[in-house]
Design an enzyme around this catalytic site. Structure first.
Site, short mmCIF file in Angstrom:
data_model
loop_
_atom_site.label_atom_id
_atom_site.label_comp_id
_atom_site.label_asym_id
_atom_site.label_seq_id
_atom_site.Cartn_x
_atom_site.Cartn_y
_atom_site.Cartn_z
N ASP A 1 -18.02 155.77 107.72
CA ASP A 1 -17.60 155.57 109.11
C ASP A 1 -16.70 156.68 109.63
OD1 ASP A 1 -19.08 153.28 109.70
OD2 ASP A 1 -17.69 152.05 108.55
N ASP B 1 -25.89 150.08 110.41
CA ASP B 1 -24.76 150.61 111.18
C ASP B 1 -24.61 152.12 111.01
OD1 ASP B 1 -24.59 148.06 109.97
OD2 ASP B 1 -22.49 147.82 110.46
N1 GLY Z 1 -19.92 148.60 111.12
C1 GLY Z 1 -19.36 147.35 110.86
C2 GLY Z 1 -19.66 146.33 111.89
O1 GLY Z 1 -20.44 146.55 112.80
O2 GLY Z 1 -19.11 145.26 111.77
#
Ligand code: GLY
Length: 409
Positions: A109, A168
């Site tokens: 992330d 994600d």
């Molecule tokens: N990337 C983590 C979420 O969307 O909760």
């Protein structure tokens, strides 16, 4: 018959004419955002970032938490709309808190974290130091790429998965793509393309919905498991996951011009649109119990009934963050799909934005821990983060309003 329809027509015309123009909605939301985010800036500790407001308490988190880039990013978006020098100074100060991020233990992330903060800083100010941070972060993210698997690793090895890749992760590719475009260093976009191609092959079902987690064998690249972490069950369509996929493939088309990505984004939109409730805000999972396409508590990977506290007759919780991400993605997708299809995407996005800007979802000034949107969900599978504001919901809501405004030019 004709006379019978006249009052309905008159009512419809009246409703259209009394609807607040979206430009006014945008003004109203940004003016609230400026007030709320200034108050949030004032109360924030130097080495923390806002996360949510839960049980009457404002909650912040560590600088290397996955959401840490959204607060500075949101300040940049408010500055973009208002031009306020005071907000710009806040955005600069909050962004610089992430200076040390690439030296920390990071995760996939870092794409979200750096692109929302330094990426927006570079876009709006051209500060060369911001571009240096993007380059350093893109190098770091590229270090998680395994060419045998063809993906960057999302989470480090754990009990359930050795080489997990979550849908994600499509969002983190934007940092790679933008850094390549801005520096001419093609290594990053090549990684992004390979990741997007592998994900397209392994994450999607024939109907256009996607699994949340695909776990690979890192020696051979074989797919070992297709499961969920935050969705209702392994076979279900977790709505934020569908939103990340829609946004991610739209972005990859923008960055590469490869029509495979455009086709994939349209396919995901075809899946999502018919499932949206009347007001446009998705349920937290399109197959959660209580939805029209509910899967049962006995489905593979469904949450334990002792943890999942939903009972027959309870309302199905919505996820405002998924709504905001979908709206933002649909507006961008509409710019690549002229005609009826593009118009449908804009109409859907507009409906979502109007609902989010209504009192049901939009907080009053001074409330909601100074976040904008109510009714987000972090992880209903594990019953944590239930019906709360989320920093990323605010970010994509404002981004969507800015994108809508740009359409009108
Ligand atoms: N990337 C983590 C979420 O969307 O909760």
């Amino acid at each position: 018959m004709k006379t019978l329809h006249l009052p309905i027509l008159a009512l419809a015309l009246l409703c259209c004419s009394c609807q607040e123009p979206l430009s006014k909605v945008t003004d109203r939301v940004f003016s609230l955002a400026e007030a709320q985010y200034k108050a949030m800036d004032a109360k924030l500790s130097p080495n923390r970032m806002p996360v949510t407001f839960e049980d009457g308490k404002f909650k912040d988190g560590k600088l290397n938490g996955w959401t840490s880039g959204f607060f500075p990013g949101t300040l940049w978006l408010i500055y973009e709309y208002t031009g306020s020098p005071e907000v710009r100074a806040m955005a600069e100060r909050q962004t610089s808190k992430l200076d040390s991020l690439v030296g920390m233990k990071t995760h996939h992330d870092i794409g979200f974290q750096i692109n929302c903060s330094f990426g927006n800083a570079y876009r709006l100010t051209g500060d060369p130091a911001a571009l240096e941070m993007m380059k350093a972060a893109a190098e770091k993210l590229s270090g998680r790429f395994n060419p045998v698997v063809g993906c960057t690793r999302s989470w480090d090895p754990g009990k359930r998965w050795n080489y997990p890749v979550i849908i994600d992760n499509m969002m983190n590719l934007e940092l790679l793509a933008e850094t390549s475009r801005l520096t001419g260093d093609g290594r990053f976009i090549e990684i992004a393309k390979t990741h997007a191609n592998t994900t397209l092959k392994n994450h999607f079902r024939p109907d256009g919905s996607s699994f949340h987690v695909v776990s690979y064998d890192e020696e051979t690249g074989a797919v070992l498991k297709k499961q969920t972490s935050q969705g209702f069950c392994d076979a279900s369509a977790w709505s934020r996951g569908q939103a990340w996929g829609l946004y991610g493939y739209t972005m990859m088309f923008r960055e590469t011009g490869d029509s495979t990505y455009l086709d994939q984004a349209r396919k995901i939109a075809d899946y999502i649109l018919p499932l949206l409730p009347k007001d446009g805000i998705p349920e937290w999972d399109f197959n959660a119990p209580g939805t029209a396409h509910a899967m049962g508590m006995d489905a593979e990977g469904a949450p334990k009934p002792s943890v999942y506290l939903w009972k027959e007759g309870d309302p199905v919780l919505r996820d405002a963050s998924a709504g905001a991400i979908i709206a933002s993605a649909l507006i961008e997708l509409s710019t690549f799909t002229p005609g009826k299809e593009g118009k449908l995407y804009v109409r859907t996005a507009e409906k979502i934005l109007r609902t989010l800007a209504s009192p049901e979802y939009l907080a009053a000034e001074g409330e909601n821990g100074n976040f904008l949107l109510k009714h987000g969900v972090t992880n209903l599978h594990g019953w944590s983060g239930v019906d709360i504001p989320l920093t990323y919901a605010d970010y994509y809501f404002l981004e969507a309003l800015l994108r809508y405004k740009a359409l009108e030019k």
